[in-house]
Design a protein around this motif. Structure first.
Motif, PDB file in Angstrom:
ATOM      1  N   ILE A 379       7.495 -28.340  20.770  1.00 12.36           N
ATOM      2  CA  ILE A 379       7.800 -27.789  19.448  1.00 12.36           C
ATOM      3  C   ILE A 379       8.620 -28.817  18.672  1.00 12.36           C
ATOM      4  N   THR A 380       8.100 -29.248  17.524  1.00 12.77           N
ATOM      5  CA  THR A 380       8.795 -30.191  16.647  1.00 12.77           C
ATOM      6  C   THR A 380       8.843 -29.599  15.238  1.00 12.77           C
ATOM      7  N   LYS A 381       9.437 -30.332  14.325  1.00 12.61           N
ATOM      8  CA  LYS A 381       9.480 -29.839  12.949  1.00 12.61           C
ATOM      9  C   LYS A 381       9.293 -31.000  11.981  1.00 12.61           C
ATOM     10  N   ASN A 382       8.805 -30.654  10.798  1.00  8.92           N
ATOM     11  CA  ASN A 382       8.720 -31.584   9.678  1.00  8.92           C
ATOM     12  C   ASN A 382       9.294 -30.863   8.473  1.00  8.92           C
ATOM     13  N   ASP A 383      10.549 -31.160   8.183  1.00  8.04           N
ATOM     14  CA  ASP A 383      11.280 -30.451   7.144  1.00  8.04           C
ATOM     15  C   ASP A 383      11.359 -28.962   7.489  1.00  8.04           C
ATOM     16  N   LYS A 384      10.658 -28.095   6.752  1.00  6.83           N
ATOM     17  CA  LYS A 384      10.753 -26.654   6.994  1.00  6.83           C
ATOM     18  C   LYS A 384       9.531 -26.100   7.725  1.00  6.83           C
ATOM     19  N   ILE A 385       8.705 -26.993   8.277  1.00  3.58           N
ATOM     20  CA  ILE A 385       7.499 -26.566   8.983  1.00  3.58           C
ATOM     21  C   ILE A 385       7.649 -26.828  10.476  1.00  3.58           C
ATOM     22  N   LEU A 386       7.496 -25.772  11.279  1.00  5.42           N
ATOM     23  CA  LEU A 386       7.530 -25.902  12.727  1.00  5.42           C
ATOM     24  C   LEU A 386       6.115 -26.219  13.213  1.00  5.42           C
ATOM     25  N   THR A 387       6.009 -27.143  14.183  1.00  7.79           N
ATOM     26  CA  THR A 387       4.712 -27.555  14.717  1.00  7.79           C
ATOM     27  C   THR A 387       4.696 -27.414  16.229  1.00  7.79           C
ATOM     28  N   ALA A 388       3.596 -26.900  16.761  1.00  7.05           N
ATOM     29  CA  ALA A 388       3.415 -26.777  18.215  1.00  7.05           C
ATOM     30  C   ALA A 388       2.278 -27.694  18.647  1.00  7.05           C
ATOM     31  N   GLN A 389       2.433 -28.312  19.810  1.00  7.12           N
ATOM     32  CA  GLN A 389       1.379 -29.174  20.341  1.00  7.12           C
ATOM     33  C   GLN A 389       1.298 -29.003  21.847  1.00  7.12           C
ATOM     34  N   ALA A 390       0.145 -28.544  22.334  1.00 13.45           N
ATOM     35  CA  ALA A 390      -0.065 -28.392  23.772  1.00 13.45           C
ATOM     36  C   ALA A 390      -0.541 -29.705  24.360  1.00 13.45           C
ATOM     37  N   THR A 391      -0.319 -29.885  25.648  1.00 10.60           N
ATOM     38  CA  THR A 391      -0.695 -31.110  26.340  1.00 10.60           C
ATOM     39  C   THR A 391      -2.144 -31.490  26.064  1.00 10.60           C
ATOM     40  N   GLY A 392      -2.352 -32.720  25.575  1.00 19.24           N
ATOM     41  CA  GLY A 392      -3.697 -33.227  25.349  1.00 19.24           C
ATOM     42  C   GLY A 392      -4.419 -32.645  24.152  1.00 19.24           C
ATOM     43  N   GLN A 393      -3.718 -31.888  23.296  1.00 19.90           N
ATOM     44  CA  GLN A 393      -4.354 -31.258  22.148  1.00 19.90           C
ATOM     45  C   GLN A 393      -3.654 -31.679  20.856  1.00 19.90           C
ATOM     46  N   SER A 394      -4.303 -31.419  19.742  1.00 14.78           N
ATOM     47  CA  SER A 394      -3.710 -31.717  18.444  1.00 14.78           C
ATOM     48  C   SER A 394      -2.618 -30.699  18.123  1.00 14.78           C
ATOM     49  N   GLY A 395      -1.651 -31.127  17.340  1.00 15.45           N
ATOM     50  CA  GLY A 395      -0.598 -30.216  16.923  1.00 15.45           C
ATOM     51  C   GLY A 395      -1.096 -29.257  15.851  1.00 15.45           C
ATOM     52  N   PHE A 396      -0.411 -28.123  15.703  1.00 14.15           N
ATOM     53  CA  PHE A 396      -0.794 -27.167  14.668  1.00 14.15           C
ATOM     54  C   PHE A 396       0.469 -26.562  14.066  1.00 14.15           C
ATOM     55  N   PRO A 397       0.466 -26.310  12.739  1.00 16.96           N
ATOM     56  CA  PRO A 397       1.635 -25.776  12.052  1.00 16.96           C
ATOM     57  C   PRO A 397       1.813 -24.289  12.327  1.00 16.96           C
ATOM     58  N   LEU A 398       3.056 -23.842  12.332  1.00 13.57           N
ATOM     59  CA  LEU A 398       3.374 -22.441  12.585  1.00 13.57           C
ATOM     60  C   LEU A 398       3.982 -21.801  11.342  1.00 13.57           C
ATOM     61  N   ASP A 399       3.546 -20.582  11.045  1.00 10.30           N
ATOM     62  CA  ASP A 399       4.097 -19.826   9.925  1.00 10.30           C
ATOM     63  C   ASP A 399       5.128 -18.833  10.448  1.00 10.30           C
ATOM     64  N   ALA A 400       6.278 -18.792   9.808  1.00 15.11           N
ATOM     65  CA  ALA A 400       7.325 -17.853  10.201  1.00 15.11           C
ATOM     66  C   ALA A 400       7.043 -16.484   9.597  1.00 15.11           C
ATOM     67  N   THR A 401       6.932 -15.473  10.458  1.00 17.48           N
ATOM     68  CA  THR A 401       6.607 -14.124   9.986  1.00 17.48           C
ATOM     69  C   THR A 401       7.780 -13.150  10.118  1.00 17.48           C
ATOM     70  N   ALA A 402       8.726 -13.471  10.993  1.00 23.34           N
ATOM     71  CA  ALA A 402       9.905 -12.634  11.195  1.00 23.34           C
ATOM     72  C   ALA A 402      10.923 -13.467  11.958  1.00 23.34           C
ATOM     73  N   ASN A 403      12.087 -12.912  12.185  1.00 25.08           N
ATOM     74  CA  ASN A 403      13.108 -13.637  12.932  1.00 25.08           C
ATOM     75  C   ASN A 403      12.587 -13.995  14.328  1.00 25.08           C
ATOM     76  N   ASN A 404      12.510 -15.273  14.630  1.00 29.57           N
ATOM     77  CA  ASN A 404      12.051 -15.809  15.925  1.00 29.57           C
ATOM     78  C   ASN A 404      10.553 -15.620  16.171  1.00 29.57           C
ATOM     79  N   MET A 405       9.790 -15.237  15.129  1.00 32.12           N
ATOM     80  CA  MET A 405       8.359 -15.014  15.285  1.00 32.12           C
ATOM     81  C   MET A 405       7.572 -15.969  14.393  1.00 32.12           C
ATOM     82  N   PHE A 406       6.564 -16.613  15.002  1.00 36.46           N
ATOM     83  CA  PHE A 406       5.725 -17.558  14.283  1.00 36.46           C
ATOM     84  C   PHE A 406       4.259 -17.332  14.670  1.00 36.46           C
ATOM     85  N   LYS A 407       3.348 -17.740  13.787  1.00 35.78           N
ATOM     86  CA  LYS A 407       1.923 -17.539  14.086  1.00 35.78           C
ATOM     87  C   LYS A 407       1.099 -18.726  13.610  1.00 35.78           C
TER      88      LYS A 407
END
Length: 438
Positions: A379-407
């Motif tokens: 899990i990394t970030k670029n300014d206000k965007i959280l990004t997830a990247q699984a081993t061997g896969q491309s990263g994808f941006p996460l949208d914050a939907t609630a406290n501690n919840m992202f999709k």
């Protein structure tokens, strides 16, 4: 071209009739909501008894110039091309130009197990021939023009993944070889055969074998979403051939489907061969269940394009959509389209997000591992965007939907963080995976 199999699933589906009024406005609102929230760009169509009863186009065919798509905007349809190729092979069989039992050693003696692999095995992915688009190297040369010799060298080098006809596994290599077989028996290019046997007889004015994308011809560029629409690279169309090189529109795909299942391309017996499933694979067709109804069709994906079409024989209803940019699950879009078509309930999604400061994201950053899967998620970030990247896969941006919840809607992923416990829960496809921060 992408290696995927998406089935349409709903848990409840009661009897419905097209005699009722089709609610065009509700489906318009659903699609416009996706468009407004940068979830979908593309075109949609539905037909009943061979007549198109709904069509819509959304987003941009070219983001840079803000060009809007319309009913004749053309999209690369990827692996839907396999339905066309399968029909061409069966048409050649009807013309006594080949037999489904013919061993491919007649055409490709240097392929491993060629003396055991039949044309039928190529059609329903039972050849064992390695799928060259699965190789890590593929992305490095997919934009370069390739000759028949180049592709044959790649396929021959890829070898075999299993004994012929012992099981099924999706392979684009199969349909590239089928394209070469068609060219050999007709002594014409695949493009010429496609035009002569299907496009001209059916009057598909917006369907053709693709080349470099031409915006002046009302063709769409493709995109992926990463805090905005980012233009995708273009696969050179010398590579996918009959596995994924066709360009079309939803309306033309419906005309093709209606003609295919209406006996206007191949005979009823040949169509039954296409529909016969072995381990979920027919000849260029999948079965798509929707409640108690069943369609035959195919999905497609190439670069940033994705597509889906299906035909319900009992109801004589067909649907198709082509997309040049999505940030949402195609399966959910398909279910909504079919729910509208068959008068089933469906909800227009809401995309309410919460605005976080960049420092709010620091508590989630790190590498997470799990006993449930060998994959690690960074899990990394670029300014206000959280990004997830699984081993061997491309990263994808996460949208914050609630406290501690992202999709991440495109893959149906929901991440729930528990910072105080250094834990993260990944929810996808009805399953949950527990991760711990390292």
């Amino acid at each position: 071209m992408k290696k995927s199999l998406i089935l349409l699933l709903v848990t409840v589906c009661t009897a419905a009739s097209f005699a009722q009024k089709f609610d065009k406005e509700k489906l318009d609102r659903y699609l416009q909501t996706l468009e407004k929230n940068d979830k979908f760009m593309g075109s949609v169509a539905i037909s009943e008894n061979g007549k198109i009863i709904y069509s819509n186009s959304l987003g941009y065919s070219d983001v840079e110039t803000k060009t809007k798509p319309n009913e004749t905007t053309k999209y690369r349809i990827g692996s839907i091309s396999k339905s066309f190729t399968s029909a061409l092979i069966l048409k050649a069989m009807e013309e006594n130009k080949l037999s489904l039992d013919t061993k491919i050693s007649k055409y490709f003696p240097n392929i491993k197990n060629a003396d055991q692999i039949t044309i039928s095995n190529l059609l329903n992915h039972r050849s064992g021939i390695h799928n060259f688009t699965s190789d890590d190297e593929y992305i490095k040369w997919s934009t370069q023009k390739k000759s028949e010799k180049d592709l044959m060298d790649i396929i021959e080098k890829g070898g075999s993944d299993f004994e012929p006809n012992s099981k099924a596994d999706y392979s684009n290599s199969n349909y590239v070889l089928l394209s070469f077989i068609l060219e050999k028996i007709y002594k014409k290019s695949y493009s010429e055969i496609l035009t002569e046997k299907i496009i001209k007889p059916l009057g598909l004015k917006n369907t053709f074998y693709g080349g470099k994308i031409n915006l002046k011809n009302n063709e769409a560029n493709s995109y992926h979403f990463e805090n905005g629409w980012i233009k995708e690279r273009e696969t050179d169309m010398s590579i996918p051939l009959g596995a994924g090189a066709i360009v079309s529109t939803p309306s033309d795909l419906l005309r093709f489907a209606d003609a295919l299942f209406g006996g206007k391309i191949i005979s009823e017996n040949s169509l039954k061969l296409m529909e016969t499933l072995k381990e979920n694979y027919g000849y260029g067709l999948f079965q798509m269940p929707f409640g108690d109804k069943k369609a035959f069709g195919h999905t497609g994906g190439i670069d940033g394009f994705s597509s889906n079409y299906g035909y319900f024989p009992a109801e004589k209803v067909s649907f198709a959509f082509t997309s040049n940019g999505k940030n949402f699950k195609n399966n959910d879009i398909a279910v909504a389209i079919l729910s509208a078509a068959f008068k089933q309930p469906y909800e227009t999604p809401t995309f309410k997000l919460i605005d976080l400061k960049t420092e709010d994201l620091d508590q989630y950053l790190g590498i997470y591992s799990s006993k449930d899967t060998p994959l690690k998620i960074t899990i990394t970030k670029n300014d206000k965007i959280l990004t997830a990247q699984a081993t061997g896969q491309s990263g994808f941006p996460l949208d914050a939907t609630a406290n501690n919840m992202f999709k991440f809607d495109q893959a149906g992923i929901v991440l729930e963080f528990k910072p105080s416990e250094k834990k993260m829960i990944l929810n996808q496809g009805g399953k949950s995976y527990n991760f711990t921060q390292e």
